[in-house]
Design a protein around this motif. Structure first.
Motif, PDB file in Angstrom:
ATOM      1  N   ALA A 632     -19.632  35.679  15.647  1.00 54.72           N
ATOM      2  CA  ALA A 632     -18.902  36.258  14.533  1.00 54.72           C
ATOM      3  C   ALA A 632     -17.742  37.047  15.142  1.00 54.72           C
ATOM      4  CB  ALA A 632     -19.518  37.149  13.929  1.00 54.72           C
ATOM      5  N   PRO A 633     -16.574  36.114  14.069  1.00 50.29           N
ATOM      6  CA  PRO A 633     -15.106  36.991  15.122  1.00 50.29           C
ATOM      7  C   PRO A 633     -14.882  37.807  14.615  1.00 50.29           C
ATOM      8  CG  PRO A 633     -14.386  35.576  13.188  1.00 50.29           C
ATOM      9  CD  PRO A 633     -15.853  35.543  13.719  1.00 50.29           C
ATOM     10  N   MET A 634     -16.051  39.080  13.655  1.00 53.61           N
ATOM     11  CA  MET A 634     -15.293  40.712  13.282  1.00 53.61           C
ATOM     12  C   MET A 634     -16.454  40.491  12.183  1.00 53.61           C
ATOM     13  SD  MET A 634     -13.056  38.536   9.926  1.00 53.61           S
ATOM     14  CE  MET A 634     -12.763  37.338  11.276  1.00 53.61           C
ATOM     15  N   PRO A 635     -17.284  41.529  12.366  1.00 52.71           N
ATOM     16  CA  PRO A 635     -18.063  41.981  10.844  1.00 52.71           C
ATOM     17  C   PRO A 635     -17.472  41.935   9.305  1.00 52.71           C
ATOM     18  CG  PRO A 635     -16.191  43.809  11.628  1.00 52.71           C
ATOM     19  CD  PRO A 635     -16.196  43.055  12.489  1.00 52.71           C
ATOM     20  N   GLY A 636     -18.373  41.134   8.831  1.00 55.72           N
ATOM     21  CA  GLY A 636     -17.980  40.456   7.343  1.00 55.72           C
ATOM     22  C   GLY A 636     -19.311  40.338   6.874  1.00 55.72           C
ATOM     23  N   THR A 637     -19.706  40.065   6.003  1.00 54.37           N
ATOM     24  CA  THR A 637     -20.679  39.928   4.872  1.00 54.37           C
ATOM     25  C   THR A 637     -20.506  37.799   5.350  1.00 54.37           C
ATOM     26  OG1 THR A 637     -20.080  41.166   3.511  1.00 54.37           O
ATOM     27  CG2 THR A 637     -21.683  39.033   3.006  1.00 54.37           C
ATOM     28  N   VAL A 638     -21.518  37.355   5.345  1.00 50.03           N
ATOM     29  CA  VAL A 638     -21.998  35.549   5.378  1.00 50.03           C
ATOM     30  C   VAL A 638     -21.746  35.574   3.259  1.00 50.03           C
ATOM     31  CG1 VAL A 638     -22.905  33.476   5.857  1.00 50.03           C
ATOM     32  CG2 VAL A 638     -23.010  35.361   7.305  1.00 50.03           C
ATOM     33  N   VAL A 639     -20.482  34.251   3.094  1.00 49.20           N
ATOM     34  CA  VAL A 639     -20.885  33.921   1.899  1.00 49.20           C
ATOM     35  C   VAL A 639     -20.563  32.545   1.686  1.00 49.20           C
ATOM     36  CG1 VAL A 639     -18.344  33.523  -0.460  1.00 49.20           C
ATOM     37  CG2 VAL A 639     -18.311  35.061   1.843  1.00 49.20           C
ATOM     38  N   ARG A 640     -21.325  32.005   2.321  1.00 50.02           N
ATOM     39  CA  ARG A 640     -21.331  29.827   2.202  1.00 50.02           C
ATOM     40  C   ARG A 640     -21.439  29.713   3.722  1.00 50.02           C
ATOM     41  NH1 ARG A 640     -16.229  30.667  -0.104  1.00 50.02           N
ATOM     42  NH2 ARG A 640     -14.901  28.631   0.127  1.00 50.02           N
ATOM     43  N   THR A 641     -22.266  28.840   3.532  1.00 50.04           N
ATOM     44  CA  THR A 641     -22.706  27.912   4.835  1.00 50.04           C
ATOM     45  C   THR A 641     -21.935  26.581   4.127  1.00 50.04           C
ATOM     46  OG1 THR A 641     -24.911  27.237   4.090  1.00 50.04           O
ATOM     47  CG2 THR A 641     -24.427  29.249   5.685  1.00 50.04           C
ATOM     48  N   ALA A 642     -21.859  25.439   4.787  1.00 45.54           N
ATOM     49  CA  ALA A 642     -21.651  24.138   4.736  1.00 45.54           C
ATOM     50  C   ALA A 642     -22.002  23.025   5.074  1.00 45.54           C
ATOM     51  CB  ALA A 642     -19.997  23.666   4.878  1.00 45.54           C
ATOM     52  N   ALA A 643     -23.311  23.292   5.952  1.00 46.44           N
ATOM     53  CA  ALA A 643     -24.211  22.635   6.683  1.00 46.44           C
ATOM     54  C   ALA A 643     -25.220  22.685   6.812  1.00 46.44           C
ATOM     55  CB  ALA A 643     -23.312  22.424   8.382  1.00 46.44           C
ATOM     56  N   TRP A 657     -18.194  30.476   6.011  1.00 47.17           N
ATOM     57  CA  TRP A 657     -16.835  31.396   5.383  1.00 47.17           C
ATOM     58  C   TRP A 657     -18.241  32.614   5.797  1.00 47.17           C
ATOM     59  CZ3 TRP A 657     -17.617  26.745   3.541  1.00 47.17           C
ATOM     60  CH2 TRP A 657     -17.142  25.553   3.307  1.00 47.17           C
ATOM     61  N   LEU A 658     -17.100  33.551   6.242  1.00 45.78           N
ATOM     62  CA  LEU A 658     -16.747  35.090   6.524  1.00 45.78           C
ATOM     63  C   LEU A 658     -16.081  35.994   5.769  1.00 45.78           C
ATOM     64  CD1 LEU A 658     -17.636  35.897  10.125  1.00 45.78           C
ATOM     65  CD2 LEU A 658     -19.559  36.400   8.058  1.00 45.78           C
ATOM     66  N   MET A 663     -10.632  39.427   1.987  1.00 44.08           N
ATOM     67  CA  MET A 663     -10.457  37.338   2.137  1.00 44.08           C
ATOM     68  C   MET A 663     -11.149  37.099   2.614  1.00 44.08           C
ATOM     69  SD  MET A 663      -6.734  37.545   1.544  1.00 44.08           S
ATOM     70  CE  MET A 663      -6.438  35.998   2.773  1.00 44.08           C
ATOM     71  N   GLU A 664     -11.919  35.669   2.838  1.00 46.31           N
ATOM     72  CA  GLU A 664     -12.129  34.445   2.963  1.00 46.31           C
ATOM     73  C   GLU A 664     -11.924  33.809   4.381  1.00 46.31           C
ATOM     74  OE1 GLU A 664     -14.240  31.809   0.525  1.00 46.31           O
ATOM     75  OE2 GLU A 664     -14.838  32.744  -0.770  1.00 46.31           O
ATOM     76  N   HIS A 665     -12.766  33.791   5.344  1.00 45.37           N
ATOM     77  CA  HIS A 665     -12.352  33.412   6.680  1.00 45.37           C
ATOM     78  C   HIS A 665     -13.043  32.239   7.155  1.00 45.37           C
ATOM     79  CE1 HIS A 665     -10.101  36.919   7.082  1.00 45.37           C
ATOM     80  NE2 HIS A 665     -10.900  37.249   7.223  1.00 45.37           N
ATOM     81  N   LYS A 666     -12.812  31.313   7.734  1.00 48.06           N
ATOM     82  CA  LYS A 666     -13.415  29.789   8.027  1.00 48.06           C
ATOM     83  C   LYS A 666     -13.801  30.245   9.830  1.00 48.06           C
ATOM     84  CE  LYS A 666     -10.817  26.682   7.742  1.00 48.06           C
ATOM     85  NZ  LYS A 666     -10.235  25.148   6.630  1.00 48.06           N
ATOM     86  N   VAL A 667     -15.039  29.729   9.717  1.00 49.63           N
ATOM     87  CA  VAL A 667     -15.591  29.216  10.927  1.00 49.63           C
ATOM     88  C   VAL A 667     -16.250  27.725  10.644  1.00 49.63           C
ATOM     89  CG1 VAL A 667     -17.941  29.931  12.686  1.00 49.63           C
ATOM     90  CG2 VAL A 667     -16.671  31.080  10.880  1.00 49.63           C
ATOM     91  N   GLN A 684     -25.913  37.156   4.151  1.00 51.62           N
ATOM     92  CA  GLN A 684     -26.270  38.431   4.705  1.00 51.62           C
ATOM     93  C   GLN A 684     -24.870  39.195   6.050  1.00 51.62           C
ATOM     94  OE1 GLN A 684     -27.516  35.638   8.675  1.00 51.62           O
ATOM     95  NE2 GLN A 684     -28.053  37.490   9.706  1.00 51.62           N
ATOM     96  N   GLN A 685     -25.254  40.277   6.483  1.00 52.91           N
ATOM     97  CA  GLN A 685     -23.940  41.236   6.956  1.00 52.91           C
ATOM     98  C   GLN A 685     -24.718  41.252   8.255  1.00 52.91           C
ATOM     99  OE1 GLN A 685     -21.900  43.293   4.809  1.00 52.91           O
ATOM    100  NE2 GLN A 685     -22.594  42.689   3.200  1.00 52.91           N
ATOM    101  N   VAL A 686     -23.100  40.209   9.321  1.00 57.95           N
ATOM    102  CA  VAL A 686     -22.886  40.512  10.439  1.00 57.95           C
ATOM    103  C   VAL A 686     -22.282  41.215  11.452  1.00 57.95           C
ATOM    104  CG1 VAL A 686     -24.139  38.322  10.231  1.00 57.95           C
ATOM    105  CG2 VAL A 686     -21.303  38.612  10.275  1.00 57.95           C
ATOM    106  N   GLU A 687     -22.285  41.549  12.240  1.00 59.38           N
ATOM    107  CA  GLU A 687     -21.850  43.280  13.273  1.00 59.38           C
ATOM    108  C   GLU A 687     -20.735  41.281  14.276  1.00 59.38           C
ATOM    109  OE1 GLU A 687     -21.352  45.523  13.029  1.00 59.38           O
ATOM    110  OE2 GLU A 687     -22.901  45.547  11.302  1.00 59.38           O
TER     111      GLU A 687
END
Length: 699
Positions: A632-643, A657-658, A663-667, A684-687
């Motif tokens: 995780a490049p930053m603390p945030g909330t997982v919005v959705r997965t694509a795989a 996406w976090l 803002m939403e940030h693509k991983v 999910q909340q991630v650190e």
């Protein structure tokens, strides 16, 4: 002072938060939601004029805009009330308010977006008026009605006007009927329409917005835009329109009173944007022919009159290279960039908002003329080189060097700083990443840009990564100085604006190493400095990592003949202390101010700053992460997965996406391979640094 919602005699509580005779509503017109749905236009009514002095103002917002409004209230003798979420308990806007009311929780959805909590806070604190600031609930017609229904004064336009502009699609229909040019929505986009822009109908700020250059990408971008819009605005309605890659974003500041006067208070260019969000704004908009400027102002006034507007607002337009323009939206609130208009007009827009809310007339039939030029830069805690990734952490220092004003006229120095954070405060993932706005005024555009670039370059900004260097380079870019600005400016010039300064970073690293040596106890007690050798020996070695990820190695010796730096053979040491190093090369001297906060080292010069991370002398090979691990490049909330686990993925393919800092940030996948692990689930909340996924190379 803080309060846990004490009762007050001045504002007795009613079960329905009903209106009182002392505080009549000013929007006595029918509810407009159904009317809007069936006709696309609101009923045009004129609210009754009321005269009611404001004695205690609650600002339903936080940070910089709350402090800005409080500053005007202090000048006018109006008491102030703040609201705050738990992460903001020690924030400057809370300390500066006369009264502060806690909104339990951290996330905006639980605090600043809870209109019923804010209305209750106003009543319990004894406030008689509410100013929404910008963002959060500032453009919520429902919140405005709730404030008025509670018997409070609403410092903003009538709820009907807010509702009329609440949907971009409905607003465009209304503006077309009012004779304002609009950019038509595309019912069924075709290849001839490319590139096109997907936009959320119910909001702005870059949320729910996507550029589509290939029709094959349209279904996925529509789905992503709908999901983001639904989360941000409660509506998944989106639409498509033509995208003008070199269009300019020009807006007109509006002020209207309840007596029929509407001012077009100059214009602004807000074209320098990233992720469809403004970064640099200026007033007046440069290079506009007189007839285009006059037409823009007339269209903006027509838009305001068409919806019975009162208070401060902004009509935003897209301007083509040939001078044609189209209505984009109307922001029914104060804008982030309002200081540039204040700088060129001498007006206090907040004071005028309050006067209009109290029922007063604007002071004259026309707005004052503009004088000189003003430019504003938004300083964000983010890393432009990493796709504008937001940064969190402790802000250790934020100050401009030299004379400047705060939250008011730029003054003789021509500089103004508006900030909602203070040294020692934490930049969290809960709120917008903006640290401050820096505004410069001068008689000419070139002088204002030069003054602002110099102020930013000399500023002391110690803490998370920021976009400061990009702002300085943009303000000094020949294309910007020539007025060749458009919404694609930052992307067009990204190579130059984001290029690493290896030479500057190398000298900064040398200064950091020498300051570190001077700070050691032996150096402080007058003994020989660390690294000093009477005979030839191995050099002292220090390793640093720059913000772009490049590792810089410093090798030096301090001998009886002076400094011997392997990477900079012509550089001599003039003086060194823990906080300041002076180096010379020939007859040229340069000074470096060095400050260390943990492993991060900030090296400031009059020409710019470098941020370094000190690396251990002997890297530990143990514990290195899997090369295919995505952290995780930053603390945030997982919005959705694509795989899913087992999927074959390609380099750059979005995996999840976090959401952080609004803002939403693509991983994305780091390389071609197979998704071996996926530890992230929506919600999910991630650190920072948490393992999200692992991609293994395809066998």
């Amino acid at each position: 002072m803080t309060t846990d919602h004490p009762r007050t005699d001045e504002h007795p509580r009613t079960d329905e938060h009903s209106r009182t005779d002392e505080h009549p509503r000013t929007d006595d017109h029918p509810r407009t939601d159904e009317h809007l749905r069936t006709t696309g236009t609101p009923p045009i009514t004129t609210p009754p004029i009321t005269t009611r002095p404001i004695t205690n103002l609650l600002v339903a917002n936080r940070g910089e805009i709350a402090r800005r409004i409080f500053r005007t209230c202090r000048a006018l003798g109006i008491a102030t009330t703040a609201v705050y979420a738990d992460p903001d308990a020690a924030a400057p806007h809370v300390r500066e308010a006369d009264t502060a009311v806690r909104l339990p929780g951290a996330a905006p959805a639980d605090t600043y977006l809870r209109g019923e909590l804010i209305v209750r806070a106003a009543l319990d604190a004894g406030a008689d008026a509410v100013h929404p600031g910008y963002g959060f609930l500032s453009e919520s017609a429902e919140f405005a009605r709730a404030v008025l229904d509670a018997g409070l004064c609403w410092v903003g336009p009538p709820p009907a006007a807010i509702a009329a502009m609440g949907s971009k699609t409905a607003a465009k229909q209304l503006m077309r009927k009012a004779g304002v040019p609009v950019l038509d929505a595309l019912d069924v986009p075709t290849g001839a329409d490319l590139p096109l822009l997907v936009k959320a109908a119910a909001g702005g700020g870059g949320r729910g917005m996507r550029i589509v250059r290939d029709l094959a990408d349209l279904p996925a971008e529509l789905a992503a835009a709908r999901a983001e819009a639904a989360k941000a605005f409660g509506s998944d309605e989106v639409f498509c329109e033509r995208y003008l890659p070199t269009g300019r974003h020009v807006e007109v500041q509006l002020l209207a009173d309840a007596h029929g006067t509407v001012w077009a208070v100059g214009d602004r260019d807000c074209s320098l944007q990233r992720r469809h969000q403004k970064v640099i704004e200026e007033a007046p908009a440069p290079g506009l022919p007189d007839e285009v400027r006059a037409a823009l102002h007339a269209a903006a006034v027509s838009a305001a009159r068409a919806i019975g507007y009162t208070g401060a607002g902004t009509a935003e337009f897209l301007l083509a290279e040939d001078g044609r323009f189209w209505f984009l939206e109307m922001n029914t609130r104060l804008q982030v960039e309002h200081p540039v208009t204040e700088a060129v007009t001498g007006l206090d827009l907040v004071a005028l908002q309050l006067a209009v809310a109290e029922g007063e007339k604007l002071p004259g039939p026309d707005a004052p003329p503009t004088t000189g030029h003003a430019v504003e830069a938004r300083l964000y805690a983010e890393d432009p080189a990493k796709d504008w990734q937001p940064a969190t952490g402790t802000l250790h220092r934020l100050e401009l060097v030299g004379d400047h004003q705060e939250f008011t006229s730029t003054g003789a120095a021509g500089l103004r700083l508006d900030s909602g954070v203070a040294p020692g405060g934490e930049i969290t993932p809960h709120y917008d990443a903006m640290l401050a706005k820096v505004i410069a005024w001068a008689p000419t555009r070139a002088a204002a840009a030069r003054r602002l670039a110099d102020a930013l370059a000399r500023a002391k900004v110690h803490g998370p990564a920021t976009n400061r260097e990009l702002l300085v380079r943009a303000l000094r870019h020949p294309a910007f100085l020539a007025g060749r600005v458009h919404t694609g400016f930052l992307a067009e010039h990204a190579a130059g604006l984001l290029a690493p300064d290896a030479e500057g970073a190398g000298r900064a690293a040398l200064a950091a190493a020498l300051a570190e040596a001077a700070a050691r106890p032996a150096a402080r007690t007058g003994a020989l400095p660390s690294g000093w050798r009477n005979l030839p020996s191995q050099p002292q070695v220090r390793r640093y990592r720059t913000e772009d990820g490049t590792e810089t190695v410093v090798r030096y010796r301090l001998t009886r003949d002076g400094l011997r730096a392997e990477e900079h053979p012509g550089v001599a040491l003039v003086e060194a202390s823990a906080g300041r190093v002076v180096l010379s090369e020939g007859d040229v001297r340069r000074s470096y101010e060095v400050a260390r906060h943990g492993e991060r080292v900030h090296v400031d010069t009059p020409f710019g700053s470098t941020v370094l991370t000190a690396l251990p002398r002997f890297p530990d090979p143990v514990g290195q992460s899997d090369p295919g691990a995505l952290l995780a490049p930053m603390p945030g909330t997982v919005v959705r997965t694509a795989a899913e686990v087992g999927d074959t993925v390609t380099a750059g393919q979005p995996l999840l996406w976090l959401e952080a800092m609004k803002m939403e940030h693509k991983v994305t996948a780091p390389a071609d391979g197979v998704l071996a692990e996926l530890r992230a689930t929506p919600g999910q909340q991630v650190e920072l640094g948490a393992l999200l996924a692992v991609v293994h190379p395809a066998s």
